[in-house]
Design an enzyme around this catalytic site. Sequence first.
Site, PDB file in Angstrom:
ATOM      1  CE  LYS A 271      -3.995  -2.191   0.552  1.00  0.00           C
ATOM      2  NZ  LYS A 271      -3.795  -3.632   1.027  1.00  0.00           N
TER       3      LYS A 271
ATOM      4  NE  ARG B  73      22.817  24.740 -33.214  1.00  0.00           N
ATOM      5  CZ  ARG B  73      22.348  25.120 -31.953  1.00  0.00           C
ATOM      6  NH1 ARG B  73      22.884  24.047 -31.198  1.00  0.00           N
ATOM      7  NH2 ARG B  73      21.678  25.938 -31.545  1.00  0.00           N
ATOM      8  CE  LYS B  74      12.737  23.938 -36.417  1.00  0.00           C
ATOM      9  NZ  LYS B  74      11.394  24.357 -35.814  1.00  0.00           N
TER      10      LYS B  74
ATOM     11  CE  LYS C  14      22.419  28.843 -29.702  1.00  0.00           C
ATOM     12  NZ  LYS C  14      22.234  29.064 -28.489  1.00  0.00           N
TER      13      LYS C  14
ATOM     14  CG  HIS D 174      26.289  32.444 -30.378  1.00  0.00           C
ATOM     15  ND1 HIS D 174      25.927  32.693 -30.361  1.00  0.00           N
ATOM     16  CD2 HIS D 174      26.711  31.814 -29.119  1.00  0.00           C
ATOM     17  CE1 HIS D 174      24.761  32.434 -29.462  1.00  0.00           C
ATOM     18  NE2 HIS D 174      25.164  32.176 -28.537  1.00  0.00           N
TER      19      HIS D 174
ATOM     20  CB  ILE E 207       4.441  13.148 -36.465  1.00  0.00           C
ATOM     21  CG1 ILE E 207       2.850  12.782 -36.519  1.00  0.00           C
ATOM     22  CG2 ILE E 207       4.664  14.788 -36.314  1.00  0.00           C
ATOM     23  CD1 ILE E 207       1.834  13.263 -36.191  1.00  0.00           C
ATOM     24  CG  LEU E 208       7.037  10.479 -41.608  1.00  0.00           C
ATOM     25  CD1 LEU E 208       7.411   9.290 -42.749  1.00  0.00           C
ATOM     26  CD2 LEU E 208       8.166  11.294 -41.626  1.00  0.00           C
ATOM     27  CB  ILE E 209       2.798  16.146 -40.941  1.00  0.00           C
ATOM     28  CG1 ILE E 209       2.089  15.783 -40.153  1.00  0.00           C
ATOM     29  CG2 ILE E 209       0.615  17.105 -42.446  1.00  0.00           C
ATOM     30  CD1 ILE E 209       1.815  16.904 -39.007  1.00  0.00           C
ATOM     31  CB  SER E 210       4.568  17.728 -45.157  1.00  0.00           C
ATOM     32  OG  SER E 210       6.282  18.039 -44.591  1.00  0.00           O
TER      33      SER E 210
END
Length: 479
Positions: free
Chosen positions: A99, A376-377, A380, A382, A404-407
Amino acid sequence: MTGFFDKLNSAIAQNNSLLVVGIDPNPEMMPGGDRSRQPDSIEALSDWLRTIIQQTADQVCAYKPSLGFYQALGAPGFELLMEVRQEIPPHLPIILDAKHSDLNTASRLAKTIFQDWGVDAVTLSPLAGQDAIAPFLLYGDKASFVVCRTSNPAARVIQEYPPGQMPFYQHLVQEARTWAPPEQLGFEVGTSRPDALAQVRAIAPERLLFARSIWGDAQHLEQFLRAGLDTTGNGLLLPVPQDWLREANLGERLQQLNRSISPVREDINQTAASCQLWTAPPSSPPHPHRDLILQLFDLQCILFGDYVQASGAEFAYYIDLRKIISNPQVFHQVLNAYAQILDNLVFDRIAGIPYGSLPTATGLSLRLHHPMIFPRKEVKAHGTRRLIEGQFNSGETVVVVDDILISGTSAIEGAEKLESAGLKVNDIVVLIDHEKGVKTRLKQEGYQAHSVLTVSEIAQTLYDAGRIDGSQRDLLLPH
């Protein structure tokens, strides 16, 4: 490794029994004379418990030691618990009645009882929420029983609240069903009312129920059985009456009780089979990730309405997978599902696509012991100005993990960044494929796409489970 349910089902079949013995060092329950004067030495208690096990091992499917009784005896009590564990035949599972509800000690206790003590299952109090249960669910071959109801009269004002509406204990069952799949989580139901047991069964038809306190109305045993058993005549554990444990003919009484239970189980099973044979249309087997799909829906990861996707496309629904990381148990299931695919692929490193898939890639890296990197998206202006974060060697093979796969744009862009750094990308693995032809597009680009789920599978599973109606299913289905 044999899991709890495999062990339990084997014991049920071998002994033709749903009975569970509470194996506790309670001096008041020892046989003979004035129980207030019974010797309560560890030796006397040990001999008595050993006798109970010898008398019942061929008539029950599990044993349930209550941790509190052993704790009350101090250090000798824990030694006695280990002795009892050794006396119980290894093919019979042990359910520790703990418990437990403390969040701060949950991880330590889970390791102690499952790894150190070798216990097969545990009872837990759910009032601290899923976080207090999650550490026990990390042991995939073990099980937890969440206490959803007690027969204690004083608890009525809490568990039956609010009057005239769905009571608290039923809400608790609904919520806890989302915490773990049926093979890991069942419910303990303490009640002397068959209708209360039936209500829990109606909410959780797929769960194992451990009934408690039913012997306050023993003449209605058949009503309890029909209220709690599932359609196969299983799914219910029954406690052995505690006052029977002091009787010399304990084994014979259990044999008689099993004989009383078996015809009811057989009748329920035959009735269900007959109904299915003559009235139910043939149905396909459930999706292997059915429970995960239902939990994603219950977490409100699948929403209906007008939504604009990141790709700019407008959908009548939205799948928000970022909620998963806030639910450790569901996240654990998601990682398991990904891992089943990755186990069949060849790669050196795992690459997550920022930002939604980075937690998943991190979890898979830890689970599969493969190093992780990520593109990296944006680079940067720096620091190191790296395009790829993490260490790697040119020529290594990387598996890309996305949510997820959309396009397919984010997955392709990520793969191209990795390839520009001299890495090889053969496979892209996602949780959900929207079935917009993206797998074909990826194949044309030279990548093999894999998905745990498709929106069609999600739609049909939710519809079959009664979670969505026909119009909502049609919205999810690809057009």
